[in-house]
Design an enzyme around this catalytic site. Structure first.
Site, short mmCIF file in Angstrom:
data_model
loop_
_atom_site.label_atom_id
_atom_site.label_comp_id
_atom_site.label_asym_id
_atom_site.label_seq_id
_atom_site.Cartn_x
_atom_site.Cartn_y
_atom_site.Cartn_z
N ARG A 1 46.13 36.20 38.85
CA ARG A 1 46.92 34.97 39.13
C ARG A 1 46.02 33.76 39.04
NH1 ARG A 1 48.04 39.55 43.36
NH2 ARG A 1 46.06 38.81 43.65
N ASP B 1 40.10 40.21 30.28
CA ASP B 1 40.65 40.94 31.37
C ASP B 1 40.97 42.31 30.80
OD1 ASP B 1 42.17 40.16 34.30
OD2 ASP B 1 42.81 42.06 33.57
N CYS C 1 34.18 30.54 41.80
CA CYS C 1 35.14 30.34 42.95
C CYS C 1 35.66 31.57 43.39
CB CYS C 1 36.16 28.99 42.58
SG CYS C 1 35.24 27.52 42.56
N ARG D 1 34.03 35.36 44.09
CA ARG D 1 33.39 35.85 44.98
C ARG D 1 31.78 35.91 44.77
NH1 ARG D 1 36.70 35.70 48.12
NH2 ARG D 1 37.64 36.97 49.49
N GLU E 1 27.26 35.23 52.97
CA GLU E 1 27.93 34.09 53.52
C GLU E 1 28.20 34.20 55.04
OE1 GLU E 1 32.03 33.25 51.71
OE2 GLU E 1 31.00 33.00 49.67
N HIS F 1 32.63 27.89 50.36
CA HIS F 1 34.04 28.84 50.41
C HIS F 1 35.08 28.12 50.75
CE1 HIS F 1 34.97 33.38 50.60
NE2 HIS F 1 36.22 32.65 50.06
N GLY G 1 37.81 27.50 48.45
CA GLY G 1 38.91 27.47 47.42
C GLY G 1 40.15 27.84 48.14
N1 LIG Z 1 37.00 30.96 46.85
C1 LIG Z 1 38.15 31.15 47.38
O1 LIG Z 1 38.46 30.54 48.45
C2 LIG Z 1 39.13 32.20 46.78
C3 LIG Z 1 40.53 31.77 47.00
C4 LIG Z 1 41.41 32.81 46.58
C5 LIG Z 1 40.89 33.90 45.69
N2 LIG Z 1 39.72 34.28 45.63
C6 LIG Z 1 38.99 35.30 45.09
O2 LIG Z 1 39.48 35.19 43.45
C7 LIG Z 1 39.38 36.55 42.90
C8 LIG Z 1 40.80 36.51 42.10
O3 LIG Z 1 41.84 36.54 42.82
P1 LIG Z 1 43.21 36.75 42.13
O4 LIG Z 1 44.18 36.32 43.10
O5 LIG Z 1 43.39 36.08 40.75
O6 LIG Z 1 43.18 38.41 41.94
P2 LIG Z 1 43.98 38.98 40.81
O7 LIG Z 1 43.96 40.40 41.19
O8 LIG Z 1 45.34 38.49 40.52
O9 LIG Z 1 43.06 39.18 39.43
C9 LIG Z 1 41.89 39.66 39.22
C10 LIG Z 1 41.79 40.07 37.96
O10 LIG Z 1 40.29 40.50 37.65
C11 LIG Z 1 40.52 41.35 36.63
N3 LIG Z 1 39.12 42.15 36.50
C12 LIG Z 1 39.05 43.23 37.32
N4 LIG Z 1 37.69 43.87 36.79
C13 LIG Z 1 37.48 43.19 35.84
C14 LIG Z 1 36.20 43.07 35.06
N5 LIG Z 1 35.34 43.96 34.95
N6 LIG Z 1 36.20 41.92 34.12
C15 LIG Z 1 37.17 41.19 33.91
N7 LIG Z 1 38.32 41.13 34.81
C16 LIG Z 1 38.34 42.14 35.58
C17 LIG Z 1 41.83 42.22 37.08
O11 LIG Z 1 42.42 43.13 35.97
C18 LIG Z 1 42.71 41.12 37.67
O12 LIG Z 1 43.56 40.59 36.48
C19 LIG Z 1 39.46 37.42 43.91
O13 LIG Z 1 38.03 37.80 44.28
C20 LIG Z 1 39.88 36.70 45.16
O14 LIG Z 1 39.07 36.99 46.34
C21 LIG Z 1 38.68 33.20 46.00
O1 LIG Z 2 39.99 35.94 49.11
C1 LIG Z 2 40.53 34.77 49.30
O2 LIG Z 2 41.60 34.62 49.88
C2 LIG Z 2 39.68 33.59 49.47
O3 LIG Z 2 38.37 33.96 49.38
C3 LIG Z 2 39.82 32.70 50.77
O4 LIG Z 2 39.26 33.12 51.75
P1 LIG Z 2 39.21 32.27 52.95
O5 LIG Z 2 40.56 32.96 53.64
O6 LIG Z 2 38.08 32.70 54.06
O7 LIG Z 2 39.35 30.83 52.98
#
Ligand SMILES: NC(=O)c1ccc[n+]([C@@H]2O[C@H](COP(=O)([O-])OP(=O)(O)OC[C@H]3O[C@@H](n4cnc5c(N)ncnc54)[C@H](O)[C@@H]3O)[C@@H](O)[C@H]2O)c1
Ligand SMILES: O=C(O)[C@H](O)COP(=O)(O)O
Length: 528
Positions: free
Chosen positions: A152, A172, A231, A233, A262, A280, A282
Site C-alpha cells: 500500500r 516486491d 519510514c 520499521r 523505540e 516515528h 509517519g
Molecule cells: N512510520 C510510520 O509511522 C508507519 C506508518 C504506516 C505504516 N508503517 C509501516 O510500513 C510498512 C508497510 O506498510 P504497508 O501498509 O505498505 O504494508 P503492505 O502489507 O501493504 O506492504 C508491505 C509489502 O512488503 C512486501 N514484502 C514482504 N517481504 C518483503 C521482502 N523481503 N522484500 C520486499 N518486499 C517485501 C509485501 O509483499 C507487501 O507487498 C509496515 O511495516 C508498516 O508497519 C509505518
Molecule cells: O504501523 C503503523 O501503522 C505505523 O508505524 C504507525 O504507528 P503509530 O500508530 O504508533 O503511529
C-alpha cells in the site's frame, strides 16, 4: 453486561466516537502506564486498543484473563504477540488502510528534506548562522527511486515520486511484470533495485526475512552517494551498517522515522550531519489518527455487538459444522502452500486448488484460504491468516480458482495445488492417509510419499547410477542426517527427483556443494 475497553496509547478522540456512542461500554484511557502497571491493570478488560508503543507481550496476554479483542490503531502488528493472542483465543484487528496516505506523504517529506538538507539548514539558521554554502542539495527530477516493498505505502510513494519526475524501480515478491507496467514503474530483484537507485526507500513489514535486509552487503552494491529512507520499521536497515556507510561517504544521506529501539536510546546516528530523523511520525496526522481510530473502534463495537470483525489479523472465520469435517485438512492445505512457495523461485500469478474425492462435496473455501495462508506467509508474515489470505492474494493480483471432482484416483481425498508463474506451472498434491497423517503424494508429475514437515531437500537430477550415493555421502560429510529419502523419475535414464527429509537445515555451503555434484540439476531447501 458491560464491555470494558482499555486504550493504552494516545488515540484521536474524534476517531473513537463509535465507542463513545455504543451502549454498554466502559472506556478507560490510560496512556502513560509502564509495562508493569499495564500488566497489573489489564485483567478485567474485554478489549485493549493500542498503537505501536504498547508492547502486547505473551506475559501481558497471560495476565489478561478477560481479554477478547486487541485493536491496533495502525498497520504494523509487530508490537503484538499474535501467536500468544491466537493461542488464548484473542482476536487481533488492525487498521491497514487508514494511515497509508500519511505514511506516504511523510516519506516524500523525508526524501525532499534530505535531498535539500532542510533540517540541517534550519538548525544552522536557528543558531544565527547565514550559511548558504554548506547546504547545497540535489534535485529529485530524473533521479531513480528504488522502492523495496511495494504494498500500500510503497505504491503511494511511487506515485508521488513520479509526480516529482523521478524514475521508479521497485521490488516486491508479489510484483509481476504486468502489474509493474500498469503502475508505470520498472521492477527487478532487490539487488537490481539497490544497484541503480539514487534514493532507496523501504516499505516492508519487519519480519524474520526483512530484518537487516539493508545491511553491509546491501550498502556495498548501492551507488556511491546513495540516499536512504526508512519510514517503515526500525530493524529493516542495520543501523550499525548504516552508520559505517554514512561515515565512509558511501551513503550521502539518510532519513529515518523508525529505529531498532523505540523510544530511541542510541543517538549515535544523529551525530552524523548527513542523517535526518523524526520520532516515528509517519502516521501522526489528524486525518490518519482519526481514520485508524474510527476503523479499529468500529471493529471493536462490531465484535461485541455481532461477533464479526472486518480487519482481523488472526481470526479463522469458519462455520462450526464445516470446520469439524474439514479441520483435519487445514494443516495439510497450509503446508502444501508453503511447500510450493519454497519450491518456486518466481512470482505467483494464478493458483488453482483441486479438491478430489469426498472433499468435492463440501464447502472447502476455508481450506483454500489456509493453503493461501501457507503460500503468502513467507512474504507477508504474521499479518496473513485464514480470514484475510484470499483478500491479500487478490490484492497482490493473484487469481485464485477452486476446482472439484469426486474422482480421486485411489485416495479418499486429494488436494492438488497448482501455481502458475511466468516460468511455468508447478504443482503438488497431498492427502491424509488413514491413521498415518498427511502425505505429499505428487510433485509436478513425480509420484512421491513425503511427510510434509521439518526440513526437506528437493533435488533435481539425471537418473544415473551412483547419484543417490553421492548425495548421501556428501550430506554425511556435512554432518546432515537423512531421515527419509524418496526418488521419482519420468523415464529410465531421464529427469528424476529426490525428496530428502533431513534432521536440520543444510548450510548454504552444503547446498552449493550438492548443486555442484555430477548429474545434479538443482537443489531447493524447503522448511515446513
Ligand atoms: N512510520 C510510520 O509511522 C508507519 C506508518 C504506516 C505504516 N508503517 C509501516 O510500513 C510498512 C508497510 O506498510 P504497508 O501498509 O505498505 O504494508 P503492505 O502489507 O501493504 O506492504 C508491505 C509489502 O512488503 C512486501 N514484502 C514482504 N517481504 C518483503 C521482502 N523481503 N522484500 C520486499 N518486499 C517485501 C509485501 O509483499 C507487501 O507487498 C509496515 O511495516 C508498516 O508497519 C509505518
Ligand atoms: O504501523 C503503523 O501503522 C505505523 O508505524 C504507525 O504507528 P503509530 O500508530 O504508533 O503511529
Amino acid at each position: 453486561m458491560t464491555f470494558h475497553i482499555l486504550i493504552s496509547d494516545p488515540l484521536s478522540e474524534d476517531g473513537i466516537y463509535p465507542l463513545r456512542q455504543a451502549n454498554g461500554v466502559n472506556i478507560v484511557m490510560e496512556t502513560n502506564l509502564t509495562p508493569e502497571q499495564l500488566a497489573d491493570r489489564i485483567d478485567g478488560f474485554d478489549a485493549l486498543i493500542v498503537r505501536s508503543q504498547t508492547q502486547v507481550t505473551r506475559e501481558l496476554i497471560e495476565k489478561a484473563s478477560n481479554l477478547k479483542i486487541i485493536g491496533r490503531a495502525g498497520v504494523g502488528v509487530d508490537n503484538i504477540d499474535l501467536e500468544a493472542a491466537t493461542e488464548y483465543g484473542i482476536i487481533v484487528v488492525n487498521a491497514p488502510d487508514g494511515n497509508t496516505n500519511s505514511a506516504a506523504e511523510h516519506t516524500m517529506a523525508m526524501i525532499m528534506s534530505m535531498a535539500r538538507k532542510i533540517p540541517q539548514a534550519f538548525h544552522a539558521l536557528r543558531n544565527q548562522q547565514w550559511d548558504r554554502k554548506s547546504f547545497v542539495g540535489v534535485e529529485l527530477k530524473n533521479k531513480t527511486l528504488g522502492v523495496v516493498g511495494f504494498g500500500r505505502i510503497g505504491q503511494e510513494v511511487a506515485a508521488r515520486a513520479k509526480g516529482q519526475r523521478m524514475n521508479v524501480i521497485a521490488y516486491d515478491p508479489f510484483l509481476t511484470a504486468e502489474r509493474a507496467e500498469k503502475l508505470g514503474v520498472d521492477f527487478g530483484s532487490v539487488e537490481d533495485v539497490l544497484k541503480v537507485a539514487d534514493f532507496v526507500t523501504v516499505h516492508t513489514p519487519l519480519l524474520k526475512e526483512t530484518k537487516h535486509l539493508i545491511n553491509k552487503q546491501a550498502f556495498e552494491i548501492m551507488k556511491d552517494g546513495v540516499q536512504i529512507v526508512n519510514c517503515a520499521r526500525g530493524g529493516i536497515i542495520d543501523e550499525n551498517a548504516l552508520y559505517d556507510a554514512v561515515k565512509s561517504g558511501k551513503v550521502a544521506g539518510a532519513a529515518l522515522d523508525v529505529f531498532e529501539q523505540e523510544p530511541m536510546v542510541d543517538f549515535r546516528l544523529l551525530d552524523l550531519p548527513e542523517v535526518i530523523a523524526t520520532p516515528h511520525l509517519g502516521a501522526s496526522t489528524f486525518e490518519a489518527q482519526e481514520s485508524v481510530a474510527v476503523d479499529v473502534s468500529m471493529d471493536v463495537v462490531s465484535y461485541f455487538t455481532t461477533g464479526t470483525v472486518r480487519n482481523s489479523v488472526n481470526l479463522p472465520s469458519v462455520p462450526k459444522e464445516i470446520m469439524k469435517k474439514i479441520e483435519p485438512y487445514f494443516d495439510l492445505s497450509e503446508r502444501l502452500g508453503t511447500f510450493l512457495t519454497d519450491l518456486i523461485d518466481a512470482t505467483a500469478e494464478e493458483v488453482t486448488v483441486r479438491y478430489a474425492g469426498e472433499l468435492a462435496n463440501m464447502d472447502v473455501r476455508p481450506l483454500t484460504r489456509n493453503m493461501l495462508k501457507g503460500m503468502l506467509k513467507r512474504h507477508l508474515g504474521k499479518q496473513v491468516n485464514n480470514v484475510n489470505a484470499l483478500y491479500l492474494a487478490n490484492q497482490k493480483g493473484i487469481v485464485v480458482t477452486e476446482q472439484k471432482t469426486t474422482e480421486s484416483k485411489g485416495f479418499t481425498n486429494l488436494i492438488t495445488v497448482e501455481i502458475k508463474t511466468a516460468e511455468g506451472i508447478r504443482k503438488a498434491a497431498g492427502t491424509l492417509l488413514n491413521g498415518q497423517g498427511a502425505r505429499i503424494v505428487k510433485v509436478d508429475d513425480y509420484l512421491v510419499d513425503v511427510v510434509p514437515e521439518g526440513h526437506l531437500l528437493y533435488v533435481r537430477h539425471n537418473d544415473r547410477p551412483g547419484v543417490i550415493g553421492r548425495v548421501g555421502t556428501l550430506l554425511g560429510q556435512e554432518n546432515v542426517n537423512i531421515a527419509t529419502m524418496q526418488v521419482g523419475r519420468s523415464i529410465v535414464g531421464g529427469d528424476a527427483i529426490m525428496m530428502l527429509s533431513i534432521d536440520k537445515p543444510a548450510e548454504t555451503s552444503s547446498l552449493e556443494q550438492l548443486g555442484n555434484l555430477e548429474e545434479i540439476q538443482g537443489v531447493t531447501p524447503i522448511n515446513l
